[in-house]
Design a protein around this motif. Sequence first.
Motif, PDB file in Angstrom:
ATOM      1  N   PHE A   1     -34.207 -45.658 -17.459  1.00  9.85           N
ATOM      2  CA  PHE A   1     -32.965 -46.017 -16.773  1.00  9.85           C
ATOM      3  C   PHE A   1     -31.965 -46.635 -17.740  1.00  9.85           C
ATOM      4  N   TYR A   2     -32.452 -47.391 -18.720  1.00 11.61           N
ATOM      5  CA  TYR A   2     -31.531 -47.940 -19.722  1.00 11.61           C
ATOM      6  C   TYR A   2     -30.831 -46.804 -20.463  1.00 11.61           C
TER       7      TYR A   2
ATOM      8  N   THR B   1     -28.276 -45.094 -18.022  1.00 12.00           N
ATOM      9  CA  THR B   1     -27.065 -45.864 -17.711  1.00 12.00           C
ATOM     10  C   THR B   1     -26.156 -45.996 -18.928  1.00 12.00           C
TER      11      THR B   1
ATOM     12  N   PHE C   1     -22.452 -44.441 -18.714  1.00  9.21           N
ATOM     13  CA  PHE C   1     -21.381 -45.396 -18.450  1.00  9.21           C
ATOM     14  C   PHE C   1     -20.866 -46.160 -19.670  1.00  9.21           C
TER      15      PHE C   1
ATOM     16  N   CYS D   1     -22.490 -46.782  -9.838  1.00 11.92           N
ATOM     17  CA  CYS D   1     -22.955 -47.465 -11.049  1.00 11.92           C
ATOM     18  C   CYS D   1     -23.553 -48.827 -10.708  1.00 11.92           C
TER      19      CYS D   1
ATOM     20  N   LEU E   1     -27.141 -48.011  -9.757  1.00  9.55           N
ATOM     21  CA  LEU E   1     -28.000 -47.688 -10.899  1.00  9.55           C
ATOM     22  C   LEU E   1     -28.343 -48.931 -11.722  1.00  9.55           C
ATOM     23  N   PHE E   2     -27.343 -49.759 -11.994  1.00  4.72           N
ATOM     24  CA  PHE E   2     -27.608 -50.957 -12.789  1.00  4.72           C
ATOM     25  C   PHE E   2     -28.464 -51.962 -12.011  1.00  4.72           C
TER      26      PHE E   2
ATOM     27  N   GLN F   1     -32.011 -50.739 -12.423  1.00  2.00           N
ATOM     28  CA  GLN F   1     -32.530 -51.009 -13.765  1.00  2.00           C
ATOM     29  C   GLN F   1     -32.726 -52.500 -14.018  1.00  2.00           C
TER      30      GLN F   1
ATOM     31  N   CYS G   1     -19.652 -53.274 -12.566  1.00  4.72           N
ATOM     32  CA  CYS G   1     -20.909 -52.660 -12.101  1.00  4.72           C
ATOM     33  C   CYS G   1     -22.090 -53.623 -12.127  1.00  4.72           C
TER      34      CYS G   1
END
Length: 480
Positions: free
Chosen positions: A272-273, A276, A280, A298, A301-302, A305, A370
Amino acid sequence: MNPSISTAGAVVDDFQMSCRFSNFGDHAPESFDSLSCGACFYFIFMLVEHYKDRYVASLCEDTFGVLVCPVDVSDKICNCYNREYVYNIPEFALNSSRIKPLNHLRLDPPLPFQFDLIVKDCCSAARYCCRNTLVKYHHRVDDSPCPPTWDGWNCFDSATPGVVFKQCPNYIYGGSNIKTDYDRLSQKVCRSNGWATPEVNAAAREHTDYTGCMSNGDVEARILAGLLTYSASVIFLIPAVFLLTLLRPIRCQPMFILHRHLLISCLLYGAFYLITVSLFVVNDAPLSSQVFQNHLFCRLLFSIQLRYLRLTNFTWMLAEAVYLWRLLHTAQHSEGETLRSYKVICWGVPGVITVVYIFVRSLNDDVGMCWIENSTVAWIEWMIITPSLLAMGVNLLLLGLIVYILVKKLRCDPHLERIQYRKAVRGALMLIPVFGVQQLLTIYRFRNVCLIYRLLHKSFCRRMCSEILVITSGEAGSRS
């Protein structure tokens, strides 16, 4: 900073009560408040690529506010006499009946959530500068060639010839948190005949150099280091997960099921890092505009993560510690145990906490880019920190108990006591990365040294992975 617009400004009859705005003249405090507040919004948001090609924006000469119109609107409609296109923050506006509240402004792409609060910080700084620095200058003896001034973002007191440095205020970044990571400085040159006025666009205007606020060399280094370390972690973790899944002698053993889920949690965090950052953060990222908009996608997603997967790291490390303690304490080997309760708790509880966090933060602190950074409301972030600390506290306790049990079991032969103690110490050191004790250093993301913590965190992840692989290969070999 180099303003690209000009206005005559109101001439102040009582010079003793005037506030100087670089390139815009001296104004009475109330007029200064209105003009500087409109300028705050203009300089922070309307000069960026997202908007300057789509909208016509300028400061109104009557100092009431800032004019903002789509480029396709006729000049007959787009003017400072048409209230529909003039915006300002009412409490700073010279005449609130001539403007629309700034928070009513809608642009494409959307402005950051609660952007008006960001502008208000700038407006408040300008008002404070006027009352506490600019007005007072007229009531004291001061032979400095450069008078105190507000440049649109920063307040400069009177100065002697030389370079004057000022910290970059956080609001100039439009809601991002660059300033909180770096101690950047702007600079303004004072000469013997006044503030430096380099020619810009064929006009001599006072100028403040804000390039120091925008330097991003450290950011690029951090991104590169993060990409390298997390890529290495993903490369290490993928074969480890496959081995724990495919090797028949161990794939159904409870301890190795726990190992597999812990490594999957670390693998997902690293993946995921990379996703993202690629979507982004890096230069020319395809979805970078969503960060500027604080877009829901976003943020989601963050949150997955930085909150959910981080919490699953802690819960599965706790599961490792609890299971090993049970194994040593009860001396029972449950070969057929499915660990369903472990799976529900370790994947489910972080999910519930993360959902509550998202809901609460969206109501109380839905600003920033985000949600990459910690919430500015401390108690919201403690919703994530508290369970992480509890998990680590229990792990530390269990680590001590396990070492105690190991020492007791190894003291059967007093002649080998020293060697046995060394074995116990080595065993405890091997358990540190598996139990995640090092994560105590990374629960809270300290901004100034987060690169060190990131490298530390991922090095321990790789060590944990290698140790589990060694144990796995040994166990598989003994059963084949």
